[in-house]
Scaffold this motif. Sequence first.
Motif, PDB file in Angstrom:
ATOM      1  N   UNK A  57       0.821  -1.210   0.000  1.00 29.28           N
ATOM      2  CA  UNK A  57       0.000   0.000   0.000  1.00 29.28           C
ATOM      3  C   UNK A  57       0.859   1.265   0.000  1.00 29.28           C
ATOM      4  N   UNK A  58       1.954   1.262   0.743  1.00 24.41           N
ATOM      5  CA  UNK A  58       2.857   2.418   0.722  1.00 24.41           C
ATOM      6  C   UNK A  58       3.471   2.567  -0.660  1.00 24.41           C
ATOM      7  N   UNK A  59       3.816   1.428  -1.292  1.00 27.28           N
ATOM      8  CA  UNK A  59       4.365   1.473  -2.647  1.00 27.28           C
ATOM      9  C   UNK A  59       3.328   1.996  -3.641  1.00 27.28           C
ATOM     10  N   UNK A  60       2.064   1.613  -3.434  1.00 28.86           N
ATOM     11  CA  UNK A  60       0.995   2.112  -4.306  1.00 28.86           C
ATOM     12  C   UNK A  60       0.821   3.623  -4.149  1.00 28.86           C
ATOM     13  N   UNK A  61       1.029   4.141  -2.925  1.00 24.59           N
ATOM     14  CA  UNK A  61       1.001   5.599  -2.738  1.00 24.59           C
ATOM     15  C   UNK A  61       2.087   6.259  -3.575  1.00 24.59           C
ATOM     16  N   UNK A  62       3.262   5.651  -3.603  1.00 26.39           N
ATOM     17  CA  UNK A  62       4.362   6.207  -4.394  1.00 26.39           C
ATOM     18  C   UNK A  62       4.023   6.173  -5.881  1.00 26.39           C
ATOM     19  N   UNK A  63       3.521   5.029  -6.340  1.00 20.95           N
ATOM     20  CA  UNK A  63       3.145   4.897  -7.756  1.00 20.95           C
ATOM     21  C   UNK A  63       2.065   5.912  -8.118  1.00 20.95           C
ATOM     22  N   UNK A  64       1.046   5.970  -7.269  1.00 21.47           N
ATOM     23  CA  UNK A  64      -0.056   6.912  -7.488  1.00 21.47           C
ATOM     24  C   UNK A  64       0.456   8.347  -7.571  1.00 21.47           C
TER      25      UNK A  64
END
Length: 265
Positions: A57-64
């Motif tokens: 989820x933290x990685x998805x925040x970065x991608x987003x």
Amino acid sequence: MAFLIIFLVALAISAVGFYRYIWFISIGYGFSIAGIGAALLIYFGITGGLTAVSIVMAALLIVYGLRLGGYLLAREYRSSSYHQVMQQAIDNGKHVKLPLKLLTWVGCALLYACEASPIAFRLQNHAGTDAVAIVGAAIMGAGILLESVADLTKNRFKQQHPHRFCDVGLFRLVRCPNYLGEIVTWTGVFVSGVTILSGAWQWIAAIGGYLCICWIMFGGARRLELRQNKEYGSDPEYQHYTKHTPILIPFIPLYSVANAKWLIG
């Protein structure tokens, strides 16, 4: 402590809005979310507490955040028509007094931290991986994909048809699929935290952030609708499109928010 960290990160990155006022809510928004994701990985990677789902989820925040911030930055400099439209739609900051700029800066940073707070609280509360977190992460990923496809579709369509409204692909489902993707993304973040939020403050931050971003997305849809009504209002095809395609939520017969002056975006 986790919330303070992500708030300070958002505060530092969103300060780009002092260079150009609109960046508080556009480029500063995207890169603030990316910075929050990175900060969570670094801080809890050092102090301990990372789990597989929280890393995702933290990685998805970065991608987003990187996708959105990069997309907006590129559009800001490559599209003169977009820049002109946004300058007309939103105050460019030349006439905004410093106290209001400061209030906008702090308010935006607080909103961004609240949006991401369910992930931060999951880590702070040392919560493990559960089914709700996995579902939330999946919803979040689907929202990012939806928003990305919508932006790509409209960008390609406008290159070929610069003077026509976009009504292909996801735009057949709703008129603002990119805003829908935004709502889906943050719905996933909020859902992921419902089993681990503890105490009134955590619930207030998570609910407040989620409701605010939904309100802002509806406001963005309203702003777009007003602009398109002005530009395409005399086009019979556009009139048919707006009367048969929901503005934001699929299968819900809400076709206009033009009269909802309480919305902001």
